[in-house]
Design an enzyme around this catalytic site. Structure first.
Site, short mmCIF file in Angstrom:
data_model
loop_
_atom_site.label_atom_id
_atom_site.label_comp_id
_atom_site.label_asym_id
_atom_site.label_seq_id
_atom_site.Cartn_x
_atom_site.Cartn_y
_atom_site.Cartn_z
N LYS A 126 0.87 -1.18 0.00
CA LYS A 126 0.00 0.00 0.00
C LYS A 126 0.90 1.23 0.00
CE LYS A 126 -3.95 0.48 0.45
NZ LYS A 126 -4.93 0.67 -0.66
N HIS A 142 -9.88 -7.42 -4.47
CA HIS A 142 -9.66 -6.32 -3.55
C HIS A 142 -10.04 -6.70 -2.12
CE1 HIS A 142 -11.36 -2.54 -1.63
NE2 HIS A 142 -10.12 -2.20 -1.85
#
Lengths: 412, 412
Positions: free
Chosen positions: A184, A311
């Site tokens: 991330k 996701h």
């Protein structure tokens, strides 16, 4: 097989200080647990977001489902649609893509659909994967989902530089066996994150790598980073906002682009496909309308040559089970799926034992339905945490500003 | 729930001399009936084409399914794919669209999938429509499917001019209550068929009308006819061959174009959508890989703004039941479906009573599974007819040339 009751329980669980483009995770993550009960005494489980705007809709929709047949998903969807009305719930934290009316309906519908499939599986004595066409794989590979982070009450420590990321990856891989890595990003200037990726490449030469800056890079930055990471990335996820921006980047970088932000509902697909904006869709049954509807979207993507991954937001075991059943039945999901499971550090609303990681993959639960059982004590504790924690809507930015008052979402 | 036996029975039934662009229907139409039997003693029914090239593949695939679980449709599909190998079965009569490898696999797989859904419905005590999400309509509207035809052993007589078409339509509507009309064209010069449509418009002012010349018109002819029938047609079906030709026509005529010829498998969809070649897809579970896969295609079409209707070849009650369950569960099918049922004039392999027309629509069968029962005596008679009739592959052109030796497929 009629629905006679639907329980909707908001919960909170501890979350580490994970950094991202929207700020930092608050100490409490929210989810909503749905229990659908039938006249035959079977109960099905669903899990969805816990943000208050969404919870209000889930609660309202739940009331409309009593009396409907578990098989009649078209009627359940219609009831949810009527219940939502014209409302559009916006994800204020800006990490999980555009908001539309259809997406709002699909998000509210999803946990009920999963719960109904759980019931249908239990009624048939079959795992949910069998209701989706049966398994094409016995276990679903997930990726190590790395975050830049502050130190917290978790086993991973801080990670604010390449060495910290490598240490986090090593700890997570040691524990779970992951065979691919997602970072991330969008937290530090891109060059620092490129250095992080390159350090991961050096430390884990055989593992596919991805980075997801949550669309805080400009088109020019995205293209520059894309070239700097040529040959290094499996895919580049949501470098820049919007279908047009992604299309411009896609045409000029050497690796596929992935998204869970610019294509999040049916109305985005035609434009994104026409403009070749993305090459990998991160499917997510939580906002694509449950498992069956997500499977339809997967077929659509395959028809148009888009690859699929999955996701994840912060979630617990009901969602992990649902994600695993879906991916196990969907041959066109060819990339390791994302999961936040390691960051929950064992907290769960499902009883231990049904879900485990073997070499980074979750074997499909064998039991009927989702194959997981609600741990009512854990649910009660987490609901009490919800009542007491004070968090009602995820606000990574607000929490970040409690430490750094002038912080704002970056653009690089 | 394992498959322990699969019976594959080719059958023949009487067919009237229906004219079309490929020639004229032979006196015998062919189908193949599939019976899948499980270790729990449940049997499921499927129906597919009877042409020998296809039958050979269906028989070969049937052998590979023994031992597979009825729920494991991904495994069934994989077994069919392996069985078909690299073969591509071409529809020699040229009425039902392009041939591809994927379409070949999907055609062979389809009757087995339908039979397995029949079994799963019976096991659950539920109609197949419930396995597809439940009904969005209680009855499925079909269209009156008119043909130019020679006189034959049927109640409709000849129809070779506008008056004949109107009489045929009236007889069929009197009997079935259809509320829309489709004319199979491509038989006479376009001006004669335009006159036929205009006569139908005058005789049935309230009913939607379609014409399908099976792609024997040039682009220029298609555009001319399109303008002549402005305001008259619900849609114009396959006026001209190929995606490029259809796209050119679509851009220049005032009504939507429909197809079951230029888009018949997944690989056609991206190009046809990009070029806006068609506005209505005639879905057909017989070559789109069964009911669940056809439902996926329907979602895809809806996402891209394509409308849906349903295609038909000569068929019997198992197919009519399957078509009805699919259309009843699929909200995005908004046009009346095609069926050849009136031309079978009561011949069937299913026992009477489960299927009926009310105001042109077939109420969804209520029984478990498909809701139809095999009439074994009828099956035996029709199989004997198959053995004796000598027809092994549909050849409308060859049959036409037995009357008119110099006949060839027209181009107008």
């Amino acid at each position: 097989m009629k629905i006679v009751d639907v329980a909707v329980t908001p919960i909170a669980f501890r979350d580490p200080p994970l950094l991202n483009a929207a700020g930092v995770h608050e100490p409490w993550a929210l989810r909503t647990i749905v229990e659908v009960v039938t006249d035959e005494g079977l109960t099905g489980l669903g899990e969805t977001y816990g943000d208050l705007d969404h919870l209000v809709h889930v609660r309202a929709a739940a009331k409309e489902l009593v009396g409907l047949d578990v098989y009649h998903q078209n009627a359940v969807y219609a009831a949810v649609t009527r219940s939502v009305g014209a409302d559009v719930v916006v994800d204020r934290h800006g990490l999980i893509g555009a908001a539309t009316h259809e997406k709002t309906v699909d998000r509210v519908y999803s946990p009920f659909e999963v719960a109904c499939l759980d019931i249908l599986g239990k009624a048939a004595g079959r795992p949910v994967v069998d209701l989706l066409g049966g398994r094409v794989r016995d276990a679903v590979p997930y990726s190590a989902y790395l975050f830049y982070k502050w130190p917290g009450d978790d086993p991973y420590g801080a990670a604010l530089d390449p060495a910290g990321l490598v240490a986090q990856a090593r700890a997570m891989i040691d524990r779970y066996g992951f065979q691919s890595i997602k970072l991330k990003g969008g937290v530090f200037p891109p060059e620092q994150e490129v250095a992080g990726i390159l350090a991961l490449r050096e430390a884990f030469p055989g593992l596919p790598l991805r980075i997801d800056p949550n669309a805080v890079w400009t088109v020019d930055t995205s293209i520059r980073v894309g070239h700097e990471l040529d040959g290094v990335l499996e895919y580049l996820e949501d470098p820049t906002p919007g279908i047009d921006g992604m299309a411009t980047v896609a045409a000029r970088v050497p690796m596929p682009l992935a998204t869970n932000m610019c294509v999040v509902t049916h109305e985005h697909l035609p434009e994104a496909i026409a403009k070749r904006a993305v090459q990998v869709l991160l499917i997510d049954h939580h906002y694509w309308g449950g498992l069956v509807r997500a499977a339809h979207v997967a077929t659509l993507c395959a028809t148009f040559g888009l690859e699929l991954s999955m996701h994840s937001n912060s979630h617990l075991g009901i969602s992990l089970a649902a994600m695993t059943h879906l991916a196990a039945a969907t041959s066109v999901i060819t990339h390791a799926c994302d999961t936040h499971t390691p960051w929950q550090n064992g907290q769960d609303v499902v009883a231990p034992g049904a879900l485990r990681f073997v070499n980074g993959a979750v074997p499909v639960p064998e039991g009927p339905g989702l194959g997981v059982e609600l741990d009512r004590d854990a649910l009660a504790v987490m609901h009490e945490q919800y009542e007491k924690c004070g968090v009602r809507t995820r606000d990574d930015g607000g929490y970040m500003r409690s430490f750094k008052p002038d912080w704002k979402r970056p653009v690089w």
